[in-house]
Write a protein that holds these residues in place. Structure first.
Motif, mmCIF file in Angstrom:
data_model
loop_
_atom_site.group_PDB
_atom_site.id
_atom_site.type_symbol
_atom_site.label_atom_id
_atom_site.label_comp_id
_atom_site.label_asym_id
_atom_site.label_seq_id
_atom_site.Cartn_x
_atom_site.Cartn_y
_atom_site.Cartn_z
ATOM 1 N N PRO A 92 0.813 -1.227 0.000
ATOM 2 C CA PRO A 92 0.000 0.000 0.000
ATOM 3 C C PRO A 92 0.849 1.281 0.000
ATOM 4 C CG PRO A 92 -0.897 -1.581 1.554
ATOM 5 C CD PRO A 92 0.436 -2.127 1.097
ATOM 6 N N LEU A 93 1.970 1.260 0.694
ATOM 7 C CA LEU A 93 2.876 2.411 0.700
ATOM 8 C C LEU A 93 3.454 2.645 -0.696
ATOM 9 C CD1 LEU A 93 4.394 4.566 2.399
ATOM 10 C CD2 LEU A 93 6.153 2.826 2.791
ATOM 11 N N LEU A 94 3.862 1.579 -1.357
ATOM 12 C CA LEU A 94 4.388 1.698 -2.720
ATOM 13 C C LEU A 94 3.305 2.157 -3.686
ATOM 14 C CD1 LEU A 94 6.581 -1.517 -2.771
ATOM 15 C CD2 LEU A 94 7.397 0.847 -2.772
ATOM 16 N N ASP A 95 2.075 1.728 -3.456
ATOM 17 C CA ASP A 95 0.969 2.151 -4.313
ATOM 18 C C ASP A 95 0.725 3.659 -4.169
ATOM 19 O OD1 ASP A 95 -0.828 1.086 -6.274
ATOM 20 O OD2 ASP A 95 -2.477 1.398 -4.866
ATOM 21 N N ARG A 96 0.769 4.153 -2.934
ATOM 22 C CA ARG A 96 0.624 5.612 -2.720
ATOM 23 C C ARG A 96 1.774 6.373 -3.379
ATOM 24 N NH1 ARG A 96 -1.080 3.868 2.209
ATOM 25 N NH2 ARG A 96 0.887 4.300 3.253
ATOM 26 N N PHE A 97 2.983 5.831 -3.256
ATOM 27 C CA PHE A 97 4.147 6.462 -3.882
ATOM 28 C C PHE A 97 3.944 6.535 -5.402
ATOM 29 C CE2 PHE A 97 8.444 6.152 -5.775
ATOM 30 C CZ PHE A 97 9.028 7.274 -5.198
ATOM 31 N N HIS A 98 3.446 5.471 -5.975
ATOM 32 C CA HIS A 98 3.183 5.449 -7.412
ATOM 33 C C HIS A 98 2.145 6.513 -7.797
ATOM 34 C CE1 HIS A 98 2.285 4.059 -11.426
ATOM 35 N NE2 HIS A 98 1.008 3.987 -11.093
ATOM 36 N N THR A 99 1.097 6.617 -7.018
ATOM 37 C CA THR A 99 0.044 7.595 -7.298
ATOM 38 C C THR A 99 0.585 9.021 -7.222
ATOM 39 O OG1 THR A 99 -1.636 6.078 -6.455
ATOM 40 C CG2 THR A 99 -2.242 8.404 -6.575
ATOM 41 N N GLU A 100 1.451 9.272 -6.241
ATOM 42 C CA GLU A 100 2.020 10.610 -6.055
ATOM 43 C C GLU A 100 3.134 10.924 -7.043
ATOM 44 O OE1 GLU A 100 3.336 10.516 -2.010
ATOM 45 O OE2 GLU A 100 1.293 10.363 -1.224
ATOM 46 N N GLN A 101 4.012 9.958 -7.300
ATOM 47 C CA GLN A 101 5.207 10.222 -8.092
ATOM 48 C C GLN A 101 5.067 9.864 -9.570
ATOM 49 O OE1 GLN A 101 7.800 11.947 -6.926
ATOM 50 N NE2 GLN A 101 6.608 12.094 -5.041
ATOM 51 N N GLY A 102 4.085 9.044 -9.916
ATOM 52 C CA GLY A 102 3.882 8.677 -11.314
ATOM 53 C C GLY A 102 3.729 9.882 -12.226
ATOM 54 N N PRO A 103 2.873 10.852 -11.864
ATOM 55 C CA PRO A 103 2.737 12.043 -12.713
ATOM 56 C C PRO A 103 4.023 12.864 -12.811
ATOM 57 C CG PRO A 103 0.872 11.859 -11.209
ATOM 58 C CD PRO A 103 1.874 10.826 -10.793
ATOM 59 N N LYS A 104 4.936 12.664 -11.880
ATOM 60 C CA LYS A 104 6.220 13.385 -11.894
ATOM 61 C C LYS A 104 7.298 12.598 -12.639
ATOM 62 C CE LYS A 104 5.058 15.519 -7.513
ATOM 63 N NZ LYS A 104 5.357 15.622 -6.100
ATOM 64 N N GLY A 105 6.926 11.433 -13.183
ATOM 65 C CA GLY A 105 7.865 10.682 -14.006
ATOM 66 C C GLY A 105 8.464 9.438 -13.394
ATOM 67 N N VAL A 106 8.207 9.172 -12.117
ATOM 68 C CA VAL A 106 8.767 7.979 -11.477
ATOM 69 C C VAL A 106 7.810 6.814 -11.671
ATOM 70 C CG1 VAL A 106 9.590 6.949 -9.324
ATOM 71 C CG2 VAL A 106 9.949 9.392 -9.748
ATOM 72 N N GLN A 107 8.331 5.706 -12.175
ATOM 73 C CA GLN A 107 7.528 4.512 -12.404
ATOM 74 C C GLN A 107 7.789 3.503 -11.288
ATOM 75 O OE1 GLN A 107 5.217 3.679 -14.937
ATOM 76 N NE2 GLN A 107 4.874 2.066 -13.439
ATOM 77 N N VAL A 108 6.738 2.891 -10.779
ATOM 78 C CA VAL A 108 6.868 1.790 -9.820
ATOM 79 C C VAL A 108 6.491 0.518 -10.560
ATOM 80 C CG1 VAL A 108 6.040 0.778 -7.662
ATOM 81 C CG2 VAL A 108 6.334 3.261 -7.846
#
Length: 185
Positions: A92-108
């Motif tokens: 769940p922590l990684l999923d939140r990170f993906h939601t927050e950072q995905g639009p900034k270019g970081v892929q999980v």
């Protein structure tokens, strides 16, 4: 107490000093070796992984996921399994990170070191927004190439946009790790 003729008497306090100095020297040697290993490991953190972008895996939905689609941007790869409690706890922590950072270019990317029969029902119960691929036991080889010499789980590695390993963590990631990793480009 009688002292043999060919030996030298050492006062107890002098003997204690020798033992103490020996212990200090031993600790210093171990610390020096550890520091040397750590510096060597830190210097190897930025080595590119040959063939990294050519990797591809099957997804739980029976499609292919190619690493090449993420080339040119940072990728946080999390090696996990359904049978690994710390792995499941950090998703769940990684999923939140993906939601927050995905639009900034970081892929999980989640690489399941597991069987499809276990991953599919798990993802139905715990849906994730980031892509998951089925690396199976062959995923452990990629993990080793990225620095997971023991093959333990969970293992996370942040690959910078140039393909160099920027960060890696054996064990459960924490919010503090992800805050620091968000700055990697």
């Amino acid at each position: 107490m009688q002292i043999p003729e060919n030996s030298v008497a050492v006062a107890p306090s002098a003997q204690r000093r020798r033992v103490l100095w020996g212990a200090v020297a031993g600790v210093a040697a171990v610390a020096g070796a550890g520091l040397s290993w750590r510096q060597q490991a830190a210097s190897s953190v930025m080595e590119p992984v040959p063939g990294f972008w050519a990797q591809q895996w099957q997804t739980p939905q029976d499609t292919n996921l190619a690493m090449q689609q993420f080339q040119g941007r940072p990728v946080l790869i999390n090696f996990w399994a359904t049978w690994c409690p710390p792995c499941v706890d950090e998703l769940p922590l990684l999923d939140r990170f993906h939601t927050e950072q995905g639009p900034k270019g970081v892929q999980v990317l989640g690489l399941a070191i597991d069987r499809k029969e276990a991953v599919v029902p798990f993802l139905q119960r715990v849906p994730l927004q980031f892509p998951v691929a089925l690396a199976g036991l062959s995923g452990t080889e990629l993990g080793r190439a990225l620095g997971n010499v023991t093959g333990g789980l969970p293992f996370s590695v942040l690959v910078a946009s140039d393909g160099a390993v920027a960060q890696r963590k054996m064990g459960r990631v924490h919010a503090e790790d992800l805050v620091a990793w968000a700055a990697v480009k």
